[in-house]
Scaffold this active site. Structure first.
Site, PDB file in Angstrom:
ATOM      1  N   SER A 142       0.860  -1.189   0.000  1.00 39.23           N
ATOM      2  CA  SER A 142       0.000   0.000   0.000  1.00 39.23           C
ATOM      3  C   SER A 142       0.892   1.233   0.000  1.00 39.23           C
ATOM      4  O   SER A 142       2.028   1.190   0.497  1.00 39.23           O
ATOM      5  CB  SER A 142      -0.888   0.001   1.257  1.00 39.23           C
ATOM      6  N   TYR A 157      -1.736  -0.420  10.935  1.00 41.60           N
ATOM      7  CA  TYR A 157      -1.846  -0.725   9.507  1.00 41.60           C
ATOM      8  C   TYR A 157      -0.617  -0.181   8.776  1.00 41.60           C
ATOM      9  O   TYR A 157       0.046  -0.902   8.023  1.00 41.60           O
ATOM     10  CB  TYR A 157      -3.112  -0.111   8.937  1.00 41.60           C
TER      11      TYR A 157
END
Length: 254
Positions: A142, A157
């Site tokens: 990501s 995250y």
């Protein structure tokens, strides 16, 4: 480079039941690969395509459980064949902070987004070496691995994604020092329209509102990029690749 070299070869896709994983399963089947999908929702993988010519296999694997992963790889090797392509796509987003979060939330995030990938990479490389396969591992990461959203509830995250960047590069170095021709790539998309918002416990309304507000990619954009990476000549090794929707700007879009 033609993709014919991958026809009837084995690919493993984690998080294969929805989103990027499901799109990737379809793309790999389209180029003639045998595809094994790992996910907890095995039945969803089995329903992804109507006619797969016996080339789609589904395994129920909980990626937070190391033995599940090891058993999954063992089953694939014995029943389908040695893995040529590994797509580590599975990931979770849990809204949690360091100061107010719960240990089980942190563990779920790190076990899924980081530890499971360490295990799958180790197992895949082991199998590729034994079978003299110049394979390719693609870790779907990501932009959070590179860009700080400034949101304390996203810290675990983001930490998992930063750690994945570091681990993937160090695996690349280790492979190079072994004179291995196995490729490994970090593929980092920006916002992609998937079920991850719903899976994180947010409402359908909030999910729809988010994607209406933010520029975003579709899952097929990521799976198309994976096919591009696999199509490159052996001498070309893209080690990191970031793809973002046109106009992505979290500060202005938030």
């Amino acid at each position: 480079m033609s993709l014919d070299y991958l026809k009837d070869k084995v690919a493993i896709v984690t998080g294969a039941s929805a989103g990027i994983g499901a799109a990737t399963v379809k793309s790999l089947l389209n180029i003639g690969m045998k595809v094994v999908g790992f996910a907890r929702r095995k039945e969803r993988i089995e329903k992804l395509v109507d006619n797969h010519n016996g080339k789609l296999f589904a395994r129920s694997v909980d990626l937070t459980k190391p033995q599940d992963i090891l058993d999954g790889f063992d089953w694939v090797t014995k029943n389908v064949g040695p893995v040529y392509v590994l797509i580590n796509n599975a990931g979770v987003y849990v809204s949690t902070s360091v100061l107010t979060g719960e240990l089980d939330e942190w563990e779920k995030t790190m076990d899924t987004n980081f530890m499971s990938i360490a295990i799958t990479c180790r197992e895949a490389v082991k199998i590729m070496k034994i079978n003299k396969i110049d394979g390719h591992i693609i870790n779907v990461n990501s932009v959070a691995g590179y860009y700080d959203f400034g949101d304390p509830t996203a810290v675990m995250y983001r930490a998992s994604k930063c750690a994945l960047v570091t681990m993937t590069e160090n695996i690349r170095i280790e492979l190079a020092r072994m004179n291995s021709k196995i490729k490994i790539t970090t593929l980092s998309p920006g916002v992609v329209k998937t079920e991850i918002v719903l899976a994180s416990g947010f409402s359908q309304q909030m999910s729809d509102g988010l994607y209406e507000k933010l520029p975003h990619l579709e899952s097929e954009d990521v799976s198309d990029t994976i096919i591009y990476l696999l199509s490159l000549p052996q001498r070309v090794h893209i080690t990191e690749l970031m793809i973002r929707p046109l106009g992505e700007d979290f500060k202005n879009n938030s």
